[in-house]
Design a protein around this motif. Structure first.
Motif, PDB file in Angstrom:
ATOM      1  N   CYS A 266       0.771  -1.171   0.156  1.00 24.61           N
ATOM      2  CA  CYS A 266      -0.094   0.068   0.125  1.00 24.61           C
ATOM      3  C   CYS A 266       0.848   1.207   0.200  1.00 24.61           C
ATOM      4  CB  CYS A 266      -0.783   0.023   1.208  1.00 24.61           C
ATOM      5  SG  CYS A 266      -2.173  -1.276   1.074  1.00 24.61           S
ATOM      6  N   HIS A 273      -7.336   0.329   4.260  1.00 26.57           N
ATOM      7  CA  HIS A 273      -7.713  -0.425   3.096  1.00 26.57           C
ATOM      8  C   HIS A 273      -9.396  -0.230   2.993  1.00 26.57           C
ATOM      9  CE1 HIS A 273      -3.678  -1.965   4.185  1.00 26.57           C
ATOM     10  NE2 HIS A 273      -4.413  -2.551   5.238  1.00 26.57           N
ATOM     11  N   THR A 274      -9.784   1.010   3.245  1.00 23.06           N
ATOM     12  CA  THR A 274     -10.902   1.475   3.121  1.00 23.06           C
ATOM     13  C   THR A 274     -11.302   2.445   2.129  1.00 23.06           C
ATOM     14  OG1 THR A 274     -11.000   2.962   4.846  1.00 23.06           O
ATOM     15  CG2 THR A 274     -11.718   0.728   5.227  1.00 23.06           C
ATOM     16  N   HIS A 275     -10.489   3.130   2.064  1.00 27.08           N
ATOM     17  CA  HIS A 275     -10.599   4.492   0.925  1.00 27.08           C
ATOM     18  C   HIS A 275      -9.838   5.200   0.367  1.00 27.08           C
ATOM     19  CE1 HIS A 275     -10.158   6.331   5.004  1.00 27.08           C
ATOM     20  NE2 HIS A 275      -9.591   7.544   4.279  1.00 27.08           N
ATOM     21  N   CYS A 279      -4.172   1.807  -2.450  1.00 24.44           N
ATOM     22  CA  CYS A 279      -4.546   0.882  -1.593  1.00 24.44           C
ATOM     23  C   CYS A 279      -4.294  -0.377  -2.305  1.00 24.44           C
ATOM     24  CB  CYS A 279      -5.850   0.990  -0.810  1.00 24.44           C
ATOM     25  SG  CYS A 279      -6.209  -0.482   0.255  1.00 24.44           S
ATOM     26  N   ARG A 282      -7.395  -3.132  -1.644  1.00 27.49           N
ATOM     27  CA  ARG A 282      -8.593  -2.945  -2.508  1.00 27.49           C
ATOM     28  C   ARG A 282      -8.317  -3.186  -4.058  1.00 27.49           C
ATOM     29  NH1 ARG A 282     -11.015   2.023  -2.671  1.00 27.49           N
ATOM     30  NH2 ARG A 282      -8.892   3.295  -2.176  1.00 27.49           N
ATOM     31  N   HIS A 283      -6.992  -3.019  -4.445  1.00 26.32           N
ATOM     32  CA  HIS A 283      -6.943  -3.419  -5.738  1.00 26.32           C
ATOM     33  C   HIS A 283      -6.829  -4.833  -5.886  1.00 26.32           C
ATOM     34  CE1 HIS A 283      -5.017  -2.974  -9.798  1.00 26.32           C
ATOM     35  NE2 HIS A 283      -4.045  -4.093  -9.476  1.00 26.32           N
ATOM     36  N   GLU A 286     -10.544  -6.136  -6.192  1.00 25.50           N
ATOM     37  CA  GLU A 286     -11.427  -5.626  -7.270  1.00 25.50           C
ATOM     38  C   GLU A 286     -10.685  -6.509  -8.404  1.00 25.50           C
ATOM     39  OE1 GLU A 286      -9.783  -1.523  -7.685  1.00 25.50           O
ATOM     40  OE2 GLU A 286     -11.194  -0.889  -6.253  1.00 25.50           O
ATOM     41  N   GLN A 292     -13.982 -11.400  -1.890  1.00 27.03           N
ATOM     42  CA  GLN A 292     -14.628 -10.353  -1.453  1.00 27.03           C
ATOM     43  C   GLN A 292     -15.296 -10.614  -0.105  1.00 27.03           C
ATOM     44  OE1 GLN A 292     -15.488  -7.374  -3.278  1.00 27.03           O
ATOM     45  NE2 GLN A 292     -16.224  -6.560  -1.311  1.00 27.03           N
ATOM     46  N   TYR A 295     -12.781 -10.010   2.535  1.00 24.06           N
ATOM     47  CA  TYR A 295     -12.576  -8.223   2.629  1.00 24.06           C
ATOM     48  C   TYR A 295     -13.874  -7.925   3.606  1.00 24.06           C
ATOM     49  CZ  TYR A 295     -12.441  -3.481   1.278  1.00 24.06           C
ATOM     50  OH  TYR A 295     -11.959  -2.161   1.284  1.00 24.06           O
TER      51      TYR A 295
END
Length: 314
Positions: A266, A273-275, A279, A282-283, A286, A292, A295
């Motif tokens: 990161c 790891h939220t916004h 990050c 999150r990548h 996705e 998911q 997470y």
């Protein structure tokens, strides 16, 4: 003064197996309750303790010897208190089911995160696989097994009805003291009865209305597995939810091995790891490199939490 091992908690009494093999009913001295513990049970099954036997034969637990480890969960009655599930254990066995009843991945992941926090290895038993007859049910099982295997957990598909998986689990337990836990109704007592035939634990029914288990185990108890290099099982009451406690938000990622591994990439060291931009976690979600569901479980812990909400469908 004698030393012994706590093998059963009956609520107001504790059964202690002393070094000479005798079993004594003990109460705890009042001062054990007055040391600022926020727990519902200052003494747990698996604890090594010192006991004092009075002239009239009554016995009291005077002190708890240093614990090698322990594992806790939020108490069901007061969210600010916790319950020690067991002490001095080598591993935990989490019994779950995909049907009848349905164990949520949030419940599984909260248990795993707590075990990671207390450095307790976990084997996940997926019981009642004989009920998974439809192709989509088997595909779900294979996907869930793969998910937890790839993270690094030992998983055991099992059927008490056919006996599949019991030998593998028995091998896992050899020479170890293992905590058994799981939602009510997942077949935990039936599995223990196969491993410890003399236990004769009561097996509960499934509620036809809510498809949930009925509580059968009331108190925690240590059971001896027969055979060479035998281990020990600490059976605990079935739970409907698994509330974590005393987790710092900044540390939660440490208890999800695959998230912690990716988090090193990161952009920011304090990434939640939220916004945050850049990050890596999150990548990875996705791009399906982190599941998911895992997470979502991570988010549920850092956002916390109504302890009654953890038993939802997948």
């Amino acid at each position: 003064m004698q030393q012994g091992l706590v093998i059963k908690n009956t609520g107001s009494w504790y059964i202690v197996r002393t070094d000479d093999g005798a079993e004594r009913n003990c109460k705890i001295k009042g001062n054990l309750r007055l040391k600022g513990f926020r727990c519902t049970n200052p003494v747990a099954v698996g604890d090594n303790v010192e006991i004092e036997v009075k002239d009239d034969g009554t016995a009291f637990i005077r002190s708890i010897l240093p614990r090698r480890n322990y594992i806790i969960r939020r108490a069901s009655n007061l969210s600010r208190e916790f319950q020690i599930l067991a002490a001095n254990i080598d591993m935990a066995v989490l019994v779950v089911t995909l049907v009848n009843p349905e164990t949520s991945t949030v419940f599984i992941d909260r248990f795993l995160a707590t075990a990671e926090a207390y450095r307790v290895p976990v084997t996940i038993v997926f019981n009642k696989i004989d009920l998974l007859n439809e192709p989509e049910d088997r595909e779900l099982l294979d996907a869930i097994l793969y998910l937890y295997r790839i993270i690094g957990y030992t998983v055991v598909p099992m059927s008490v009805f056919t006996g599949e998986g019991i030998d593998l689990l028995r091998e896992q337990l050899s020479g170890k003291t293992a905590l058994f836990s799981g939602n009510s109704g997942v077949g935990k007592s039936s599995i223990i009865n196969m491993l410890v035939p003399d236990a004769r634990l009561k097996v509960g029914d499934i509620s036809e209305v809510h498809h949930t288990g009925m509580h059968t185990t009331t108190f925690s108890e240590m059971l001896d597995i027969p055979g060479d290099n035998a281990g020990h099982i600490i059976d605990t009451p079935g739970v409907k939810g698994f509330g974590t406690i005393d987790f710092e938000k900044s540390e939660v990622a440490h208890y999800f091995p695959e998230i912690f591994k990716v988090s090193k990439e990161c952009k920011y060291n304090n990434c939640t790891h939220t916004h945050e931009p850049g990050c890596a976690v999150r990548h990875a979600v996705e791009n399906s490199l982190i599941s998911q569901s895992r997470y979502n479980s991570y988010l549920s812990i850092i956002n916390d939490s109504n302890p009654d909400k953890y038993r939802k469908p997948f």
